[in-house]
Design a protein around this motif. Structure first.
Motif: not given
Length: 179
Positions: A104-116, A154-164
């Motif tokens: 649920a927390g991960r989904q909340a982050l996704a709803d806010g534009g954060l993709e893991i 990790v991507y925030y609103r489509g922009e990578r902010i952390q390289m895997g």
């Protein structure tokens, strides 16, 4: 009868035995069950919750703090990964509940534009934007594959902010002939 003060604190085993025996004084419906997590598991959960609590504090004025989002995303990802490895233990029902909270927390982050993004099992191409920490020869592979994700992209609103960061498996070299 009390325990002499010199013997207290030596081992938690005695206090656990006394607590268990003390429960026998009461009818079964009033007995307190033992905790569903052992000490190591409880410490791990407390550590993860502290990390997530720190990461989800009030964002800096003017917008979301990228460092905070990264910490939350990585902490939740690690917690979910660890919980997924613990499915077969006797306390699986309790761990499933914790897994739902993390999801649920991960989904909340996704709803806010954060993709893991996890990379396990994905074909690897040297042109990918991933940090390879190690290559590992694996018999049976026909092409390079990500064996393990050590840190997700990790991507925030489509922009990578952390390289895997990943470990890549490659086909094991065949036996050499003509020695």
């Amino acid at each position: 009868m009390s325990v002499p003060s010199g013997r207290r604190g030596r081992s938690g085993r005695g206090s656990r035995v006394r607590a268990a025996l003390g429960q026998l004084r009461h009818p079964p419906e009033f007995r307190v069950p033992p905790p569903f997590l052992d000490t190591g598991q409880a410490d791990w959960v407390a550590h993860v919750l502290a990390d997530v609590g720190t990461a989800t504090e009030e964002p800096a004025p003017g917008g979301a703090d990228t460092g905070t989002l990264l910490a939350a995303a990585t902490g939740i990802w690690r917690a979910q990964r660890k919980l997924n490895q613990r499915v077969g233990e006797p306390s699986a029902a309790d761990l499933r509940q914790v897994r739902r909270y993390v999801q649920a927390g991960r989904q909340a982050l996704a709803d806010g534009g954060l993709e893991i993004q996890e990379h396990d099992g994905a074909p690897f191409d040297p042109g990918q934007s991933l940090e390879v920490l190690a290559f590992q020869d694996e018999p049976g592979l026909t092409h390079e594959v990500v064996l393990e994700t050590l840190r997700p992209s990790v991507y925030y609103r489509g922009e990578r902010i952390q390289m895997g960061q990943v470990v890549v498996g490659r086909p094991a070299p065949g036996p050499t002939h003509g020695m």
